[in-house]
Scaffold this active site. Structure first.
Site, PDB file in Angstrom:
ATOM      1  N   GLY A 697      16.871 -31.788  -4.473  1.00  0.00           N
ATOM      2  CA  GLY A 697      16.976 -30.904  -5.176  1.00  0.00           C
ATOM      3  C   GLY A 697      16.454 -31.042  -6.504  1.00  0.00           C
ATOM      4  O   GLY A 697      16.465 -32.217  -7.203  1.00  0.00           O
ATOM      5  N   GLY A 699      16.316 -29.270 -10.844  1.00  0.00           N
ATOM      6  CA  GLY A 699      16.935 -28.217 -11.561  1.00  0.00           C
ATOM      7  C   GLY A 699      16.869 -28.540 -13.077  1.00  0.00           C
ATOM      8  O   GLY A 699      16.438 -29.689 -13.402  1.00  0.00           O
ATOM      9  N   ALA A 701      19.267 -29.373 -14.931  1.00  0.00           N
ATOM     10  CA  ALA A 701      19.935 -30.505 -15.231  1.00  0.00           C
ATOM     11  C   ALA A 701      19.154 -32.143 -14.815  1.00  0.00           C
ATOM     12  O   ALA A 701      19.686 -32.992 -15.223  1.00  0.00           O
ATOM     13  CB  ALA A 701      21.255 -30.545 -14.923  1.00  0.00           C
ATOM     14  N   GLY A 702      18.384 -31.988 -13.912  1.00  0.00           N
ATOM     15  CA  GLY A 702      17.797 -33.172 -13.672  1.00  0.00           C
ATOM     16  C   GLY A 702      17.266 -32.960 -12.075  1.00  0.00           C
ATOM     17  O   GLY A 702      17.198 -31.900 -11.366  1.00  0.00           O
ATOM     18  N   ILE A 703      17.057 -34.249 -11.306  1.00  0.00           N
ATOM     19  CA  ILE A 703      16.664 -34.406 -10.264  1.00  0.00           C
ATOM     20  C   ILE A 703      17.760 -35.052  -9.041  1.00  0.00           C
ATOM     21  O   ILE A 703      18.387 -35.885  -9.659  1.00  0.00           O
ATOM     22  CB  ILE A 703      15.483 -35.355  -9.794  1.00  0.00           C
ATOM     23  N   LYS A 718      22.483 -37.682  -8.974  1.00  0.00           N
ATOM     24  CA  LYS A 718      21.663 -36.925  -9.874  1.00  0.00           C
ATOM     25  C   LYS A 718      21.206 -37.786 -10.995  1.00  0.00           C
ATOM     26  O   LYS A 718      22.008 -38.563 -11.732  1.00  0.00           O
ATOM     27  CB  LYS A 718      22.739 -36.003 -10.334  1.00  0.00           C
ATOM     28  N   ASP A 816      27.714 -22.933 -15.621  1.00  0.00           N
ATOM     29  CA  ASP A 816      26.833 -22.701 -14.826  1.00  0.00           C
ATOM     30  C   ASP A 816      27.264 -22.517 -13.301  1.00  0.00           C
ATOM     31  O   ASP A 816      26.647 -23.033 -12.654  1.00  0.00           O
ATOM     32  CB  ASP A 816      25.646 -23.722 -15.074  1.00  0.00           C
TER      33      ASP A 816
END
Length: 1002
Positions: A697, A699, A701-703, A718, A816
């Site tokens: 994933g 996004g 906010a990061g990987i 994350k 979120d």
């Protein structure tokens, strides 16, 4: 001699070993092997009854022959089993029935099952079996009658080898990932009665050979398939066909006239396709038809005259087409008709005057056409009519008095017509009435609410823009359940009765554009749930009641264009929920307060009051208090500028030095692991997971990486987005992570640990094997996410958010909330995830910390646009969007046209009425408990209210979700028949259900 003895001993050992190897597996051992291959719930009867203290013939799910030596049936349906299916099941040689439906069993289907030569019934539906279908089964199971593989993860082409099973009567391959075309050989089964390939990824043309299945009684080919062209004319050869469902599978062209040869057909579902042309007259030849749904196509022309022969028809759905002409009179004479939905067409002329005289009519929706004439007088002659919608036509005349006696009526929506006359005096006394919409007509007379009883379910009254007159009766206070009372645009006069204060559920009150006079009733302030009050454009006089300032959640207050006098109460400044006011064009006087909420209001809210003064309104006269501040001199301003410049230079130098020191420190600093529970891995193990192949994933906010730790534990890592040196530790970042690590809740993803080297931050979470709700719901398998599972996910996610908002210390706003941040474990249990944007609430209950944007597009609450602040109610709005996703199956944005999101679309489709949920429900869902879906939709509408204060708290959301109203079985059956009308429904709770998902009629 010794050599001879040694050889003899070796021979005996070999013989003994041979017997040991060749010894067959007993049926007892086969069952125990089967048990060991499953992961069994601790409460499962398999744990208690499957033991050696009793004979295996008495075990749960096991049936033996009369000799009690051989297993003939094994039914383990619905026991919450996971794991795999052991191939040792093939060592039950006399097994005739094997049912493992409604579990979570995974892995491939063992080809060894082909050794069960006596098997008649094989049901593996509603599991997660994967891989391709083993062709060996087709060669061994020669006696198989029933094969049900519905709702698994099987891939590849539809198995051609199945045509070797000549005894097959029931074949269900729906709800999988099968692709390619329907094989032409699927028309060769000699005795097949049931065939379902719906809910796959099939393409190509429907083979004409299907018409050779002359024994077929039920055929399901729709949902997710994308066929080319239309129906082959050979479909008319299926002379025994009773149910045919080809909904939502991309069919085009015209309906072949040969379909009229299906003389035993009682259910025909062709909705949500791209059929064109006129509706074929031959459909009228199928006198056995009971349910026909041709909605959501592109049919043109008129309703065929041949439909007059459909004397058994109970459901007729033609909505959302391009049909025109008059509604034939014979429609009103159909003796069995219960559901008639023709909305969003171009029908003209009058409504058949005999409609409803059969005494069976339950749902009538003719909205959004061009109908004229009067309403039929006897629509409720059988006292069964529940829903009456004629919204948006050109109807005139009076409302039939008979509707005032229709005790079954729950919803009446006849707004936007030319109706005149008075409202039937008994209408508001109907016991089940929940919604009355008569706005935008020419109705006259008084409001017919007497001292008698009114429905406690009556939640919405909309009589806006009529010519109603007279004073409001004191009995208006008896509307105890009303939430919206809209009387604007009429000629009501007299004073506003004080009994209005008894409406404790009232959230929206609009009495604007009337002739009300006298003082504003201070009792209005007793309606503690009011968020919207509009009393503008009346003849009201006197002061603004100070009591109004006690309305803690009021958002909108409009008192403009009256004759109010006195000053504006200063205490209004403390009404923090108030975001819009209008006091313009009155006779108010004095100073407009400039503190509190008044700092958000502009001058247009106060114009037209010649004696008001303050900002934008001109100076106050003598005797009116106002502050005087001496302006700064030029010298003072220059000194301030020079001082600020000097401070900026000093700050820049200090920042550069600090950054260099942090850089040097970080280079010397090794990775550091902060564990929030006992961990069997190190940061080095976590770092080994940071590979491109492990990315699951990405996004803002990061990987996110999937990691396998040394002992086989799976984690999600994350890697937060890169920040400048040290910035990730500013503003209490470490303290926030420490707080998150202490959170332990069943429905919140657990943070296991935190790796950091002052340059990079790695958050280590527990791994969720089924990914995110968004991926599942909006992927191909979303159609197999049954309603029960969707409801369970909604409730579990709500509980997780409720914990963050109300029980966590400190309290947390997620910021979120979205379907991609609700993760699903192996049992599809929901866990709220991703606090990368979360901030902590202060004691005041508001968030003081801001990020660039709080939330994701489509989920952001409307007030964020002008306040740039988020709080718990922002999360509630986002959660409401998630609920709408679960109900509709649609993404928040991108499916409704430019600038339209799911909230706007749902409001336009349902007019924010929960009882219209069937107009937006996910077409992939099978038949569902309508009262449950309606209830969840009601919660969603509460959550996405435009005014934040109108939204419930997450604690209230959990409470409302868990309190789904129960209805008696008789009413439930009636409701289901009202909606699905003998559709090929699948009962989700039944493990042996063999039907594919059907489509709710609305």
């Amino acid at each position: 001699m010794k050599l001879l003895l040694l050889l003899l001993l070796l021979l005996l050992l070999h013989i003994s070993h041979s017997f040991t190897v060749a010894k067959p597996i007993t049926e007892l051992h086969a069952l125990l092997s089967l048990k060991s291959s499953f992961t069994i719930d601790e409460h499962s009867p398999l744990l208690t009854s499957w033991n050696l203290s009793t004979t295996f013939c008495s075990w749960t799910g096991v049936t033996c022959d009369v000799s009690l030596r051989h297993v003939t049936s094994l039914d383990l349906s619905g026991l919450n089993l996971s794991g795999t299916l052991s191939s040792d099941v093939a060592h039950l040689p006399l097994l005739q029935n094997l049912s493992l439906a409604a579990n979570q069993i995974s892995g491939p289907i063992p080809p060894q099952i082909s050794n069960l030569y006596e098997l008649r019934h094989l049901n593996l539906s509603n599991n997660v079996f994967n891989g391709s279908f083993p062709d060996e089964l087709s060669s061994g199971l020669v006696n198989l009658r029933v094969l049900d593989l519905y709702n698994n993860n099987l891939t590849g082409d539809l198995p051609v080898s199945l045509t070797n099973l000549t005894q097959l009567r029931h074949l269900h391959l729906g709800g999988n990932y099968f692709s390619g075309k329907i094989p032409a050989t699927y028309g060769t089964w000699p005795v097949l009665e049931y065939l379902a390939v719906s809910g796959n990824e099939l393409t190509g043309k429907i083979p004409p050979e299907i018409g050779n299945l002359t024994t077929l009684r039920e055929l399901y080919i729709g949902y997710y398939n994308a066929f080319e062209n239309g129906l082959p004319p050979e479909i008319g050869n299926l002379s025994e066909l009773v149910r045919f469902d080809a909904a939502n599978c991309g069919l085009t062209g015209e309906i072949p006239p040969e379909i009229g040869k299906l003389q035993k057909l009682d259910t025909l579902f062709l909705q949500v396709n791209a059929f064109t042309g006129t509706i074929t007259q031959e459909l009228g030849l199928i006198s056995s038809l009971k349910s026909m749904d041709l909605s959501n196509n592109m049919f043109t022309g008129e309703i065929p005259t041949s439909f007059s022969q459909l004397k058994n028809l109970t459901l007729l759905n033609l909505f959302r087409n391009k049909l025109y002409g008059a509604i034939p009179e014979f429609i009103g004479e159909m003796p069995e008709l219960e559901v008639l939905q023709l909305w969003e067409n171009n029908f003209t002329g009058s409504i058949p005057q005999k409609l409803g005289e059969n005494g069976r009519l339950v749902i009538l929706d003719l909205s959004s056409n061009k109908l004229t004439g009067t309403l039929p007088p006897n629509m409720c002659s059988g006292n069964r009519l529940m829903t009456l919608i004629t919204l948006g036509n050109f109807l005139f005349g009076s409302i039939p008095d008979s509707l005032g006696k229709c005790e079954s009526l729950t919803r009446i929506r006849m707004g936007e017509n030319f109706l005149n006359g008075s409202i039937p005096k008994e209408l508001f006394g109907l016991p089940k009435l929940s919604q009355v919409e008569l706005q935008d007509n020419y109705l006259t007379g008084e409001l017919p609410i007497s001292g008698g009883g009114v429905s406690g379910d009556l939640g919405q009254i909309s009589l806006s823009n009529n010519q109603l007159s007279g004073s409001l009766p004191a009995a208006i206070g008896n509307l105890s359940g009303v939430q919206k009372l809209l009387l604007d645009g009429n000629k009501f006069s007299g004073s506003i009765p004080p009994e209005i204060g008894r409406l404790q559920q009232l959230s929206k009150l609009d009495f604007s554009h009337n002739l009300f006079s006298g003082r504003i009733a201070p009792e209005i302030s007793r309606c503690k749930l009011l968020t919207f009050v509009d009393l503008s454009r009346n003849e009201l006089s006197g002061d603004i009641p100070n009591e109004l300032t006690g309305m803690k959640i009021l958002n909108y207050l409009n008192l403009s264009r009256n004759h109010l006098v006195g000053s504006i109460p200063v205490t209004i400044a403390s009404m923090q929920s108030l975001t819009s006011v209008d006091f313009s064009y009155n006779n108010l006087s004095g100073l407009v307060p400039s503190t509190g909420q008044f700092s958000y209001f502009n001058y247009t809210s106060f114009v037209g009051n010649s004696h008001l003064c303050g900002p934008y309104l001109g100076p106050c006269g003598k005797g009116t208090h106002q502050s005087h501040v001496k302006p700064l001199s030029a010298t003072t301003k220059l000194l301030l500028v020079l001082g600020l410049l000097f401070c900026s230079m000093v700050f820049a130098i200090v920042a550069i030095i600090k950054a260099r020191s942090l850089r040097n420190a970080s280079e010397a600093k090794a990775w550091r692991l902060t564990a929030f529970q006992r961990l069997d891995f190190t940061c080095d193990d976590v770092l080994d997971s940071l590979k491109e192949d492990n990315i699951i994933g990405k996004g803002g906010a990061g990987i996110v990486y999937k990691g396998t730790m040394p002992k086989g534990d799976l984690v999600a890592v994350k890697r937060l987005a890169t920040m400048s040196h040290g910035s990730s530790h500013d503003h209490g970042f470490n303290a926030e992570i420490q707080t998150l690590g202490r959170i332990r809740h069943r429905h919140i993803v657990r943070l296991l640990g935190f790796c950091s080297n002052h340059e990079t931050n790695l958050l280590v979470y527990e791994y969720m094997p089924n990914g995110s709700l968004g991926e599942v719901l909006h992927g191909k398998k979303g159609g197999h996410l049954h309603w029960n599972t969707r409801y369970k996910i909604a409730l579990e996610a709500a509980k997780g958010l409720c914990y963050l908002h109300h029980d966590c210390s400190p309290l947390i706003v997620h910021r979120d909330v979205k379907s991609n941040n609700i993760l699903l474990d192996s049992n599809f249990e929901a866990h709220v995830a991703d606090f990368g944007l979360a901030k902590f609430l202060q004691d005041s209950g508001t968030s003081e910390c801001m990020s660039a944007i709080a939330g994701s597009y489509g989920y952001i609450a409307p007030e964020y646009a002008y306040t740039l602040k988020v709080d718990e109610k922002s999360d509630v709005y986002s959660f409401g969007v998630v609920l709408l996703e679960l109900i509709t199956g649609k993404k928040p944005v991108g499916e409704f046209g430019d600038g339209v999101d799911i909230v706007q679309w749902v409001r336009s489709m349902t007019d924010s009425n929960k009882d219209c949920v069937l107009k937006v429900i996910d077409l992939r869902l099978s038949s569902v408990p309508v009262h449950e879906v309606t209830h969840v939709f009601y919660v969603a509408l509460l959550c996405v209210e435009e005014q934040a204060v109108e939204r419930p708290t997450m604690r209230e959301v959990v409470q409302i979700l868990t309190e789904i109203p129960k209805i008696p079985l008789s009413k439930q059956q009636a409701a289901e028949s009202d909606v699905t009308e003998k559709a090929p429904a699948i009962n989700e709770s039944s493990p042996d259900s063999g039907s594919p998902p059907d489509l709710l009629s609305n």
